[in-house]
Write a protein that holds these residues in place. Structure first.
Motif, PDB file in Angstrom:
ATOM      1  N   LEU A 548      19.126  10.165 -78.411  1.00 20.98           N
ATOM      2  CA  LEU A 548      19.160   8.954 -77.587  1.00 20.98           C
ATOM      3  C   LEU A 548      20.591   8.523 -77.273  1.00 20.98           C
ATOM      4  O   LEU A 548      20.898   8.112 -76.151  1.00 20.98           O
ATOM      5  N   LEU A 549      21.487   8.646 -78.262  1.00 18.95           N
ATOM      6  CA  LEU A 549      22.868   8.192 -78.062  1.00 18.95           C
ATOM      7  C   LEU A 549      23.607   9.026 -77.010  1.00 18.95           C
ATOM      8  O   LEU A 549      24.616   8.593 -76.461  1.00 18.95           O
ATOM      9  N   ARG A 563      24.893   4.683 -86.296  1.00 19.66           N
ATOM     10  CA  ARG A 563      23.682   4.744 -87.132  1.00 19.66           C
ATOM     11  C   ARG A 563      23.812   3.821 -88.351  1.00 19.66           C
ATOM     12  O   ARG A 563      22.827   3.210 -88.778  1.00 19.66           O
ATOM     13  N   GLU A 564      25.032   3.734 -88.887  1.00 16.76           N
ATOM     14  CA  GLU A 564      25.261   2.793 -89.994  1.00 16.76           C
ATOM     15  C   GLU A 564      25.013   1.361 -89.521  1.00 16.76           C
ATOM     16  O   GLU A 564      24.491   0.524 -90.266  1.00 16.76           O
ATOM     17  N   LEU A 565      25.370   1.107 -88.288  1.00 16.78           N
ATOM     18  CA  LEU A 565      25.184  -0.224 -87.706  1.00 16.78           C
ATOM     19  C   LEU A 565      23.696  -0.534 -87.538  1.00 16.78           C
ATOM     20  O   LEU A 565      23.246  -1.648 -87.807  1.00 16.78           O
ATOM     21  N   PHE A 566      22.925   0.480 -87.087  1.00 15.17           N
ATOM     22  CA  PHE A 566      21.470   0.294 -86.979  1.00 15.17           C
ATOM     23  C   PHE A 566      20.901  -0.123 -88.334  1.00 15.17           C
ATOM     24  O   PHE A 566      20.120  -1.079 -88.443  1.00 15.17           O
ATOM     25  N   SER A 567      21.293   0.618 -89.377  1.00 14.01           N
ATOM     26  CA  SER A 567      20.781   0.324 -90.724  1.00 14.01           C
ATOM     27  C   SER A 567      21.223  -1.060 -91.183  1.00 14.01           C
ATOM     28  O   SER A 567      20.455  -1.819 -91.779  1.00 14.01           O
ATOM     29  N   TYR A 568      22.474  -1.395 -90.872  1.00 13.86           N
ATOM     30  CA  TYR A 568      23.057  -2.653 -91.317  1.00 13.86           C
ATOM     31  C   TYR A 568      22.264  -3.848 -90.775  1.00 13.86           C
ATOM     32  O   TYR A 568      22.028  -4.832 -91.488  1.00 13.86           O
ATOM     33  N   GLY A 570      19.190  -3.662 -89.666  1.00  9.09           N
ATOM     34  CA  GLY A 570      17.770  -3.489 -89.940  1.00  9.09           C
ATOM     35  C   GLY A 570      16.931  -3.155 -88.722  1.00  9.09           C
ATOM     36  O   GLY A 570      15.757  -3.531 -88.650  1.00  9.09           O
ATOM     37  N   LEU A 571      17.497  -2.422 -87.783  1.00  9.06           N
ATOM     38  CA  LEU A 571      16.754  -2.038 -86.580  1.00  9.06           C
ATOM     39  C   LEU A 571      16.792  -0.515 -86.405  1.00  9.06           C
ATOM     40  O   LEU A 571      17.608   0.174 -87.030  1.00  9.06           O
ATOM     41  N   LYS A 572      15.917  -0.012 -85.545  1.00 12.65           N
ATOM     42  CA  LYS A 572      15.830   1.427 -85.306  1.00 12.65           C
ATOM     43  C   LYS A 572      16.473   1.780 -83.963  1.00 12.65           C
ATOM     44  O   LYS A 572      16.600   0.942 -83.079  1.00 12.65           O
ATOM     45  N   GLU A 573      16.812   3.074 -83.817  1.00 13.85           N
ATOM     46  CA  GLU A 573      17.415   3.544 -82.563  1.00 13.85           C
ATOM     47  C   GLU A 573      16.507   3.260 -81.376  1.00 13.85           C
ATOM     48  O   GLU A 573      16.970   2.953 -80.281  1.00 13.85           O
ATOM     49  N   SER A 574      15.212   3.380 -81.584  1.00  9.37           N
ATOM     50  CA  SER A 574      14.256   3.186 -80.486  1.00  9.37           C
ATOM     51  C   SER A 574      14.292   1.750 -79.946  1.00  9.37           C
ATOM     52  O   SER A 574      13.792   1.475 -78.851  1.00  9.37           O
ATOM     53  N   GLN A 575      14.868   0.822 -80.706  1.00 13.18           N
ATOM     54  CA  GLN A 575      14.919  -0.579 -80.273  1.00 13.18           C
ATOM     55  C   GLN A 575      16.174  -0.904 -79.461  1.00 13.18           C
ATOM     56  O   GLN A 575      16.373  -2.052 -79.048  1.00 13.18           O
ATOM     57  N   PHE A 611      24.614  -1.154 -77.385  1.00  7.71           N
ATOM     58  CA  PHE A 611      23.337  -1.471 -78.036  1.00  7.71           C
ATOM     59  C   PHE A 611      22.540  -2.502 -77.236  1.00  7.71           C
ATOM     60  O   PHE A 611      21.317  -2.465 -77.193  1.00  7.71           O
ATOM     61  N   GLN A 612      23.268  -3.420 -76.594  1.00  8.74           N
ATOM     62  CA  GLN A 612      22.587  -4.472 -75.833  1.00  8.74           C
ATOM     63  C   GLN A 612      22.234  -4.034 -74.404  1.00  8.74           C
ATOM     64  O   GLN A 612      21.213  -4.436 -73.863  1.00  8.74           O
TER      65      GLN A 612
END
Length: 711
Positions: A548-549, A563-568, A570-575, A611-612
């Motif tokens: 996706l990226l 990806r660390e930011l996604f985890s931080y 609490g959201l998934k790449e698909s979002q 991301f936005q």
């Protein structure tokens, strides 16, 4: 050098130092601007280009300084004062002024006089003795090649005139007087032919040198080159002659005053005035050419970044009279569906047949927009299309598209390779349609100098213009990004780090292996080494791939951080791009994020922006194309009418706006704002949709004057 560049650009020394280091390591300007902000302090492409340009200028200056010091040393004339003066010079022209007296020249009157042994006599005259007897002193030199006292005195005056011409202070004073107090004057040459009166305002023209607008200088230079006008300077030579006398003689009384005054008049008239006038003309032309390049670059950038008309089936309409109007239908991806030709205009006037063909194309291919080229028969074609759409009550819009350079593209190697079976004229219609659908992808195929958004661009130094325009093209392409699976070689070769050979390798790889599935696959392509991958990867997008990226502007080197930011949070790449993602990121503490993830704020900001708005087209921030369904006739216009139009070109003195007439209307700079502005670019850009008021109509010249005031 770093300090000098920093001061010139009002930057910190560390910003310049890091930028120069990055450039020396082989990094490209777009890559540094987008992915090395933490090292440069967020400098943009223009600032980085300027740093690189100033570095090159400084190196040229230092090279000239070294060469002159070496030459002076070899001649045995380099003393401490001259060395210090040359080391203090900040411009090459200043170094050349100091070197001029020692430069090897063709034989001059002064050189011949020196060879005859008259230099000591000139030195004696320069001392202005109160009881000087020139006849007696000159008699000492009547020998050898010198046969009389008069000949000796004349030779000494020639040497004095040469010294005057080489004096840095005198040359600077004359130049300052011409630039700040002189006037440039032009006159029409006696037998000159100017049928269209292009240079009419310069038949009898006079203006202060320091107030000359760059576009006037360009027009004057061209008029002189075409032998229409003659150019001269008017300034106070009497004052300059008096100043030089006071400067040389320091008000000392001597019987030699009259003789020295003769040498001054000769030196100024024969050696100084003409040389300095040429220098001032060169300076004026250089400034005007630089401004012309700036205007062209600015307009080209806005033209390339016009928003694409996505997801529309478009009919390209290339107007003509005798040879007929060429038509080309393209689908939503730019693929050619159908070509045809109609003859609605004189001498054929097959309006009924043309209407039937056009209706058939629109219905069969579900055409939504017609792109009409703005060349010959453009407005007649616009009237035909407008009447046709109205008569058949079609849900079809049209717009006028600049066709500048379309014929250049049509005959190019790229066009022949893409449409080998199509005649040249039909290729133009395809280009016109594609220019509307995706301006960047299509205009990239054309030599920028052939795109009509300049100001005397054909009169400027070719290499300098090409270098700047190539930079603008590269900047635009990398700002937007490129779909690696659909981009042409012409588009790919402007991606940071890629050249024509590597661009061709990508296209060849696609043909052999099919579409690329991820950015990592780029490393398997011939001519894409580690450095090339680093520079290009972030600007090459892969739609519908495995990662996706890869669809975003995030560089592969930052995927781990993303990806660390996604985890931080609490959201998934698909979002990515979802309202939930946007809401979460609005509340995030960025300083804490940087600390916890060990990253810099610049990289974090860029990732959060993606991301936005992950798939936002950079061009969406600019004005969309103006679509019309009706036509404007000059005869129907009245003073005070208010219209909507598209800015086609921006120049020093105003902007040309397409309001639907045969010729674009002019909004003079004085009609752009209630407040004083320095340049039209402060108000408008190419491609802007603007509201204007008609303030003048010239039926004879078919021209309209427009205003933004109350528009």
């Amino acid at each position: 050098m770093i300090e000098m560049i920093a001061n010139e650009l009002k930057l910190h020394s560390w910003q310049v130092e890091h930028t120069l280091s990055l450039l020396e390591e082989g990094n490209t300007v777009p890559f540094i601007a987008r992915y090395r902000k933490e090292m440069t302090g967020g400098l943009d492409e223009e600032q980085i280009r300027k740093i690189e340009e100033l570095k090159e200028n400084t190196l040229r200056l230092e090279k000239r300084r070294e060469d002159v010091l070496r030459l002076l040393k070899e001649q045995g004339v380099l003393d401490e004062g001259l060395n210090k003066a040359i080391l203090a010079c900040e411009k090459i022209s200043q170094i050349d002024d100091l070197y001029r007296p020692y430069q090897q020249k063709k034989k001059t009157r002064a050189m011949l006089a020196k060879e005859a042994g008259l230099e000591p006599l000139a030195e004696w005259i320069r001392k202005f003795y109160r009881d000087a007897d020139i006849q007696k002193e000159a008699q000492k030199y009547v020998k050898g090649a010198i046969s009389s006292i008069d000949e000796a005195i004349q030779g000494a005056k020639d040497i004095l005139a040469q010294w005057i011409a080489e004096d840095v202070e005198i040359r600077a004073k004359v130049k300052d007087n011409i630039v700040n107090f002189g006037r440039l004057e032009t006159k029409k040459k006696k037998d000159a032919e100017d049928e269209k009166k292009v240079y009419q305002m310069y038949y009898e023209f006079s203006e202060r040198v320091n107030r000359l607008a760059p576009h006037r200088i360009m027009a004057i230079d061209r008029g002189e080159k075409e032998n229409i006008i003659s150019v001269s300077f008017s300034y106070n030579k009497e004052y300059l002659s008096g100043w030089v006398a006071r400067y040389l003689m320091r008000n000392r009384k001597s019987p030699l005053e009259a003789l020295v005054q003769e040498a001054i008049e000769d030196g100024l008239k024969r050696l100084v005035y003409t040389a300095i006038e040429r220098e001032v003309r060169r300076d004026l032309s250089a400034v005007a050419q630089e401004k012309s390049i700036q205007v062209f670059s600015m307009n080209l950038e806005h033209l390339l970044l016009q928003p694409p008309l996505k997801n529309k089936v478009i009919l390209g309409f290339d107007p003509a009279y005798r040879t007929g109007c060429k038509l080309a239908v393209i689908d939503t991806t730019g693929k050619l569906l159908k070509v045809d030709v109609i003859y609605p205009h004189v001498p054929h006037k097959k309006v009924k047949e043309a209407s039937e063909k056009l209706l058939s194309l629109i219905e069969n291919y579900h055409v939504e927009v017609i792109a009409i080229g703005n060349g010959t028969a453009s407005r007649e074609s616009e009237s035909f299309v407008a009447d046709f759409v109205h008569k058949h009550d079609l849900n079809v819009s049209y717009t006028i598209v600049s066709e500048a350079g379309a014929s250049v593209y049509s005959a190019s190697k790229a066009a022949k390779e893409e449409f080998a079976d199509l005649p040249v004229e039909h290729r133009s219609a395809v280009s016109i349609a594609r220019r509307l659908q995706d301006p960047l992808s299509e205009l990239i195929k054309i030599d920028p100098q052939s795109i009509g958004v300049g100001q005397y661009q054909h009169d400027v130094a070719g290499a300098q213009l090409k270098e700047r325009l190539d930079f603008v093209v590269e900047k635009a392409v990398n700002r937007v990004g490129v779909n690696v699976n659909t981009a042409s070689v012409e588009l790919l070769k402007h991606v940071a780090g890629l050249k024509e050979s590597s661009a061709k390798s990508i296209v060849f790889y696609r043909q052999e292996h099919g579409e690329l599935k991820n950015r990592k696959e780029l490393k398997d392509i011939s001519k894409i080494g580690a450095k090339t991958f680093e520079q290009a990867a972030g600007f090459l997008r892969i739609e519908d791939g495995e990662e996706l990226l890869d669809r975003t502007a995030i560089h592969p080197e930052s995927y781990k951080l993303a990806r660390e930011l996604f985890s931080y949070v609490g959201l998934k790449e698909s979002q990515i791009g979802s309202e939930e993602m946007k809401e979460t990121l609005r509340c995030v503490d960025k300083e804490k994020l940087c600390e916890d993830l060990s990253c810099d704020m610049y990289t974090l900001d860029d990732i959060l922006e993606v991301f936005q708005h992950p798939f936002r087209d950079y061009r969406e921030r600019f004005t969309p194309v103006l679509l019309r369904k009706d036509v404007v006739e000059l005869e129907d216009l009245k003073i005070g009418d208010r219209l909507e139009g598209v800015v086609r070109n921006v120049v020093d003195f105003g902007a040309f706006v397409d309001i639907g007439l045969h010729e674009d209307g002019l909004v003079h700079i004085s009609q752009m704002s209630e407040n004083r502005i320095g340049h039209p670019e402060e108000v408008v850009s190419v491609g802007d949709i603007v509201k204007v008021k008609v303030i003048g109509i010239d039926m004879e010249k078919q021209k309209v004057q427009l205003s933004f005031k109350g528009g």
